[in-house]
Design an enzyme around this catalytic site. Structure first.
Site, PDB file in Angstrom:
ATOM      1  N   ASP A   1     -62.736 -11.737-105.411  1.00 17.38           N
ATOM      2  CA  ASP A   1     -62.738 -13.148-105.020  1.00 17.38           C
ATOM      3  C   ASP A   1     -63.338 -13.643-103.966  1.00 17.38           C
ATOM      4  O   ASP A   1     -63.614 -13.577-102.462  1.00 17.38           O
ATOM      5  CB  ASP A   1     -61.114 -14.237-104.540  1.00 17.38           C
ATOM      6  CG  ASP A   1     -61.759 -15.394-104.830  1.00 17.38           C
ATOM      7  OD1 ASP A   1     -62.641 -16.034-105.403  1.00 17.38           O
ATOM      8  OD2 ASP A   1     -60.746 -16.334-104.693  1.00 17.38           O
TER       9      ASP A   1
ATOM     10  N   ASP B   1     -69.226 -17.549-107.476  1.00 18.06           N
ATOM     11  CA  ASP B   1     -67.390 -17.579-107.494  1.00 18.06           C
ATOM     12  C   ASP B   1     -66.684 -16.715-108.218  1.00 18.06           C
ATOM     13  O   ASP B   1     -66.748 -16.989-109.510  1.00 18.06           O
ATOM     14  CB  ASP B   1     -67.114 -18.437-107.085  1.00 18.06           C
ATOM     15  CG  ASP B   1     -65.190 -18.954-106.128  1.00 18.06           C
ATOM     16  OD1 ASP B   1     -64.880 -17.328-106.366  1.00 18.06           O
ATOM     17  OD2 ASP B   1     -65.259 -19.379-106.085  1.00 18.06           O
TER      18      ASP B   1
END
Length: 478
Positions: A147, A354
């Site tokens: 992440d 992201d």
């Protein structure tokens, strides 16, 4: 002869299709994906042989696995079809997203050693992606989601007040001889509580420094700060680097659902991320497309041969200003035509990349224009509804076709960098009768864009952290 006959049939099909009004001219096909419908379906067999991990002195790679794909050890007994996105929306921007103060915790970070690379390495539908790392001495293995939009690296710990199900055993601090809690009264705790506030908890016990991460769906991950050894390993090798002490979150009260994973590896630019703690200046990853193969993440710079194929766009903020990897999008094209927006409007939007969120989110006006351009070029196909209508409003029933023509979508970035999406970065496929445009409206911010992992699949994404630039190059995981 059979191959030539198939090519001839495809040419006739394209000629007929182009005469039905769906396309303005033959040149449109140069800006389209021509793909077999059966190739869009998620595979049921894992093929690790199609992906080779990058090798070379001064860098090391390890396998990245699609959590819902057939190569995953987290989904045993689960369907390999693309899951609904409600799980992914849980982590779409935490409520306490932050602009950072320039602060570094005390001795725990200052004592950290540099990467311990070996002297020579031998030459040898929507989703989340994970790697396997070891924590503690002796090693306990956990599966962490990659992440780049998160700071804290955390794993669920035993004993757990409330934890979601995971495939690996819970990390047991009592079995690690290198484990230690960060005391509440330490200077480290005071700084950490400023970087990641424990959501109004003014007091903490003498033994534990608490944290709590709140997400937009009211779920949360809570626990305490700890220090231990982290070892990131390459398949069939000893650890290629080990770091001690490493600050991590020990979660024991988790109301979110990681769907089999143990936790999250935070890869953003904040002082508490693994990137900052380990002084990583460069890393890259390739998220697999399709799901039946595996990808990789590499710590270290590419070699000279591969680097010339990478195109970079600036990361427009400093780490002190933003923990995210902020980039500038100058335009979006559908089928070779740019969406009709003033470049000043698009370039002023806040955009990040992201890996932890699935589909790309766009401001409502841009999404509406992209959807309209896409629908115009998909007129010949029958529209249908999605199971998840909150996200997807442009879906098609392709069950009557063997081959389809899908318009290419290209993102344009500052510096003249273009990212032409893979067809699997354009579509989310639930079944042949439910194939959807893989974009959605940004739910809470009309001035932001989040480039999700669906749109990144099949490419190498390069993070030159020290040089403050983001690159895209051809990937070996498609």
């Amino acid at each position: 002869m059979w191959i030539l006959f198939k090519v001839f049939l495809l040419f006739i099909w394209l000629l007929c299709s182009s005469n039905n009004g769906a396309y303005a001219n033959d040149n449109d096909f140069t800006h389209s994906h021509i793909v077999s419908v059966s190739d869009l379906l998620p595979p049921t067999v894992c093929n690790r042989t199609r992906t080779a991990l990058p090798q070379g002195p001064g860098k090391a790679s390890l396998e990245v696995v699609s959590k819902y794909g057939p190569c995953s050890r987290l989904n045993k007994g689960m369907s390999t079809h693309t899951p609904p996105l409600r799980k992914g929306r849980q982590r779409f921007h935490s409520e306490n997203s932050r602009r950072l103060q320039k602060a570094i915790p005390d001795n725990y970070l200052q004592k950290s050693k540099s990467f311990q690379f070996p002297a020579k390495i031998n030459n040898t539908a929507v989703d989340e992606y994970y790697i396997v790392v070891a924590i503690g001495e002796p090693k306990q293995y956990v599966s962490l989601l990659l992440d780049t939009g998160s700071d804290l690296t955390w794993t669920q710990c035993k004993p757990c007040i409330h934890c979601s199900q995971q495939r690996d055993p819970f990390f047991d601090p009592s079995k690690s001889k290198t484990f230690s809690k960060i005391p509440c009264n330490s200077a480290s705790c005071r700084i950490l509580r400023k970087l990641l506030p424990p959501n109004g908890q003014d007091n903490c016990s003498s033994e534990e420094c608490p944290y709590n991460i709140a997400y937009a769906d009211n779920s949360s991950d809570g626990g305490f700060w700890a220090a231990d050894r982290i070892t990131i390993q390459e398949a069939n090798r000893d650890g290629y680097f080990s770091w001690y002490p490493f600050l991590l979150g020990c979660t024991n009260n988790n109301t979110s659902d990681q769907n089999g994973a143990s936790g999250i590896m935070g890869l953003d630019r904040s002082p508490i991320s693994i990137i900052s703690q380990t002084n990583t200046s460069y890393f890259s990853y390739c998220l697999p497309s399709p799901y039946g193969s595996t990808g990789y993440i590499t710590f270290g710079r590419p070699d000279a041969v591969n680097s010339k194929f990478i195109k970079y766009t600036p990361i427009i903020t400093t780490p002190e200003q933003s923990e995210y990897y902020d980039i500038t999008i100058t335009g979006i094209s559908v089928g070779g035509e740019k969406l009709p927006f003033n470049s000043t409007y698009i370039t002023k939007l806040s955009a990040i990349i992201d890996s932890g969120n699935e589909i790309t989110r766009l401001p409502s006006p841009i999404y509406a224009a992209l959807r309209s351009a896409f629908r115009k070029r998909m007129m010949k196909y029958k529209k249908t509804k999605a199971d998840d209508e909150d996200d997807f409003d442009t879906c098609y029933d392709l069950s009557a076709y063997e081959t389809v023509v899908v318009p290419k979508i290209t993102f344009h970035f500052l510096g003249g960098v273009d990212l032409e999406l893979d067809v699997r970065g354009t579509l989310v496929v639930f079944s042949v009768s439910q194939v959807c445009l893989a974009f959605a409206i940004f739910p809470s911010d009309p001035n932001s864009i989040s480039l999700g992992n669906v749109q990144q699949r099949g490419y190498e994404v390069h993070y030159d952290v020290a040089g403050r630039r983001l690159g895209f190059g051809p990937g070996n995981c498609s």
